[in-house]
Design a protein around this motif. Structure first.
Motif, PDB file in Angstrom:
ATOM      1  N   PHE A  20      -1.043   6.398   0.089  1.00 34.22           N
ATOM      2  CA  PHE A  20      -0.685   5.172  -0.623  1.00 34.22           C
ATOM      3  C   PHE A  20       0.137   4.236   0.259  1.00 34.22           C
ATOM      4  CE2 PHE A  20      -0.991   8.477  -3.927  1.00 34.22           C
ATOM      5  CZ  PHE A  20      -1.952   7.905  -4.746  1.00 34.22           C
ATOM      6  N   ASN A  21      -0.145   2.959   0.067  1.00 34.32           N
ATOM      7  CA  ASN A  21       0.652   1.936   0.730  1.00 34.32           C
ATOM      8  C   ASN A  21       0.585   0.665  -0.112  1.00 34.32           C
ATOM      9  OD1 ASN A  21       2.294   0.711   2.573  1.00 34.32           O
ATOM     10  ND2 ASN A  21       0.871   0.851   4.303  1.00 34.32           N
ATOM     11  N   VAL A  22       1.544  -0.208   0.081  1.00 34.30           N
ATOM     12  CA  VAL A  22       1.561  -1.479  -0.638  1.00 34.30           C
ATOM     13  C   VAL A  22       1.638  -2.608   0.380  1.00 34.30           C
ATOM     14  CG1 VAL A  22       2.869  -2.975  -2.199  1.00 34.30           C
ATOM     15  CG2 VAL A  22       2.586  -0.553  -2.740  1.00 34.30           C
ATOM     16  N   ALA A  23       0.755  -3.564   0.234  1.00 33.23           N
ATOM     17  CA  ALA A  23       0.761  -4.770   1.068  1.00 33.23           C
ATOM     18  C   ALA A  23       0.424  -5.955   0.180  1.00 33.23           C
ATOM     19  CB  ALA A  23      -0.255  -4.639   2.212  1.00 33.23           C
ATOM     20  N   ASP A  24       1.137  -7.037   0.367  1.00 32.08           N
ATOM     21  CA  ASP A  24       0.924  -8.245  -0.435  1.00 32.08           C
ATOM     22  C   ASP A  24       1.004  -7.949  -1.926  1.00 32.08           C
ATOM     23  OD1 ASP A  24       0.522  -9.739   1.900  1.00 32.08           O
ATOM     24  OD2 ASP A  24      -1.608  -9.201   1.947  1.00 32.08           O
ATOM     25  N   ASN A  25       1.940  -7.054  -2.272  1.00 29.85           N
ATOM     26  CA  ASN A  25       2.220  -6.790  -3.692  1.00 29.85           C
ATOM     27  C   ASN A  25       1.117  -5.989  -4.382  1.00 29.85           C
ATOM     28  OD1 ASN A  25       4.038  -6.980  -5.808  1.00 29.85           O
ATOM     29  ND2 ASN A  25       3.242  -8.938  -6.553  1.00 29.85           N
ATOM     30  N   GLN A  26       0.216  -5.345  -3.571  1.00 29.53           N
ATOM     31  CA  GLN A  26      -0.906  -4.610  -4.147  1.00 29.53           C
ATOM     32  C   GLN A  26      -1.025  -3.237  -3.500  1.00 29.53           C
ATOM     33  OE1 GLN A  26      -4.389  -7.084  -3.776  1.00 29.53           O
ATOM     34  NE2 GLN A  26      -3.637  -8.611  -5.231  1.00 29.53           N
ATOM     35  N   LEU A  27      -1.464  -2.268  -4.299  1.00 29.95           N
ATOM     36  CA  LEU A  27      -1.555  -0.873  -3.859  1.00 29.95           C
ATOM     37  C   LEU A  27      -2.884  -0.586  -3.183  1.00 29.95           C
ATOM     38  CD1 LEU A  27      -0.090   1.983  -4.106  1.00 29.95           C
ATOM     39  CD2 LEU A  27      -1.578   2.341  -6.103  1.00 29.95           C
ATOM     40  N   SER A  28      -2.825   0.204  -2.111  1.00 31.21           N
ATOM     41  CA  SER A  28      -4.046   0.732  -1.491  1.00 31.21           C
ATOM     42  C   SER A  28      -4.029   2.247  -1.563  1.00 31.21           C
ATOM     43  CB  SER A  28      -4.172   0.277  -0.028  1.00 31.21           C
ATOM     44  OG  SER A  28      -3.101   0.786   0.753  1.00 31.21           O
ATOM     45  N   PHE A  29      -5.202   2.846  -1.649  1.00 33.93           N
ATOM     46  CA  PHE A  29      -5.393   4.294  -1.758  1.00 33.93           C
ATOM     47  C   PHE A  29      -6.343   4.695  -0.641  1.00 33.93           C
ATOM     48  CE2 PHE A  29      -7.898   7.739  -4.103  1.00 33.93           C
ATOM     49  CZ  PHE A  29      -6.939   8.726  -3.921  1.00 33.93           C
TER      50      PHE A  29
END
Length: 463
Positions: A20-29
């Motif tokens: 998991f990571n967050v960039a530009d206020n959005q989560l990635s999986f």
């Protein structure tokens, strides 16, 4: 004062993680841009990320390879995928890319093996471990494959009757295994597993029925406990009891060359997950080798049957919060656009927890909520996380949609929920997409199955 959702996560959880990571206020999986996926495919949505299946298989193989080298273990390790965790063709075919064996548990699983063979996905050298209580149909399917030249099919005897039925149906030499009926953990409602043959009965049974059998060759001793592979006194005690049976068998049955320690590697159900896989694998290999040396017998080939570990962390369920209900001064209910009972049945059946995170609005303020599904059932809810006794999400807004995801949901949920069938309050099965990578490492998306339509459900019901 820290009031943003991102600040709450930073102060309470290990984040970001490898998944998991967050960039530009959005989560990635796994670097998948989830909001982009939702924009293209909508919600509710089931996601299966195929590369994670191969990744976990290769991780386990590497752990056992290292442990075998460190301990100078003389025999080999074999990874089996137990199909009951997820029978989907895309799961099985991805797993088979990694040189593994298969484990089945019913007559219908054998039909999967036949289908894979017909499609050229496996040949007749495929190794299949056949577990479970075996009906006549199951035994006939096993016998059919063996008679057709599938020499690496190994039925694991669950009771005395099964060998008699196999002997009637098979006209050539064949391998068998015996499953030990392990003692259950003290908190269980019953003392001994309903599966397998008792510790004390295995040696006499071998002497009476197998030792001089004209065709059957005992190859494997099978061991499994429901709690899985954990560093507990209960696990090690049951493993030692199994090893004592193996050592006694090996002394009178030199053809026994394999020990199946079953499955049960845990998967991540919390961002604070902590399990030392390498330590456990090394300890298992070390203890087996040490025990065999003390007993003066050759160590066995080691088999495992990993189901949830293989496929669980490849899955995710994505929802939209469509409304909020305030029931009293303290309880706020965020309603998802689906049903937990339909899509995540373990959350209500066994109070299972999954990793749950918002997909957007990480910089917004947060509030404590409960999550409700769309059925009229009072059990269709989700109210806490593994690492805390509450759920916190960005504050609900009618003008700024909020999306959430449940992660590592790839095992059992579809089969338990009745994939493609009729569900409580006729809640439809959501759209299901597969995510893979091309040769350049770019994500590619495929719709595996569309969302159920009303006519699909009514047809099943006879309307």
């Amino acid at each position: 004062m820290k009031i943003k959702y991102s600040e709450l996560i930073d102060q309470t959880l290990y984040f970001p993680t490898e998944e998991f990571n967050v960039a530009d206020n959005q989560l990635s999986f796994h670097d998948i841009p989830l909001m982009e996926v939702i924009e293209e495919f909508g919600t509710p949505l089931k996601v299966s990320y195929l590369p994670k299946i191969s990744q976990n298989i290769q991780r386990a193989k590497a752990w056992f390879k290292e442990a075998i080298e460190i301990n100078d273990y003389k025999k080999s390790y074999r990874y089996c995928y137990c199909t009951k965790s997820s029978h989907f063709s895309f799961v099985v075919e991805e797993a088979l890319k990694n040189d593994i064996s298969m484990e089945t548990s019913s007559a219908y699983d054998i039909e999967i093996i036949k289908s894979l063979y017909a499609k050229g996905k496996v040949d007749n050298s495929v190794e299949v471990i056949c577990n479970g209580f075996k009906t006549d149909d199951y035994l006939e399917n096993i016998s059919e494959l063996i008679n057709k030249g599938f020499e690496n099919i190994t039925p694991i005897l669950d009771n005395y009757r099964e060998l008699d039925k196999l002997s009637e149906n098979i006209d050539k030499k064949f391998n068998i295994g015996i499953r030990i009926a392990a003692e259950e953990e003290p908190k269980f409602e019953f003392y001994t597993s309903r599966l397998g043959i008792g510790y004390k009965d295995i040696i006499p049974y071998y002497a009476q029925k197998i030792a001089n059998h004209p065709n059957a060759r005992l190859k494997m001793l099978h061991f499994f406990i429901n709690t899985g592979i954990k560093d507990t006194a209960y696990y090690w005690n049951e493993l030692y009891k199994c090893l004592r049976v193996y050592a006694r068998l090996k002394k009178i049955a030199p053809e026994v060359d394999s020990l199946n320690i079953g499955g049960g590697f845990p998967i991540k159900t919390s961002l604070n997950f902590d399990y030392d896989y390498q330590y456990m694998v090394n300890e298992i290999v070390s203890q087996i080798k040490k025990f065999c040396e003390e007993e003066g017998v050759e160590e066995p080939n080691i088999y495992t049957e990993f189901g949830s570990f293989t496929v669980g962390e490849s899955g995710a369920n994505l929802y939209k919060i469509i409304s909020q209900k305030r029931q009293n001064d303290r309880e706020k209910w965020n309603m998802i656009d689906s049903s937990f009972m339909t899509t995540l049945p373990d959350t209500w059946a066994i109070s299972r927890k999954f990793i749950m995170l918002p997909l957007n609005r990480w910089e917004d303020t947060y509030e404590r909520v409960f999550l409700g599904g769309l059925t009229c059932d009072s059990d269709d809810y989700y109210n806490s996380e593994q690492h805390t006794n509450a759920i916190y999400l960005p504050i609900f807004s009618d003008t700024k949609p909020l999306y959430i995801g449940f992660f590592n949901t790839g095992a059992y949920q579809e089969t338990i929920g009745g994939y493609g069938g009729v569900h409580h309050c006729l809640m439809p099965q959501p759209r299901h997409i597969l995510i893979d990578k091309d040769e350049e490492g770019n994500f590619k998306y495929e719709i595996f199955r569309e969302k159920q339509e009303p006519q699909d459900i009514l047809k099943i019901l006879g309307y």
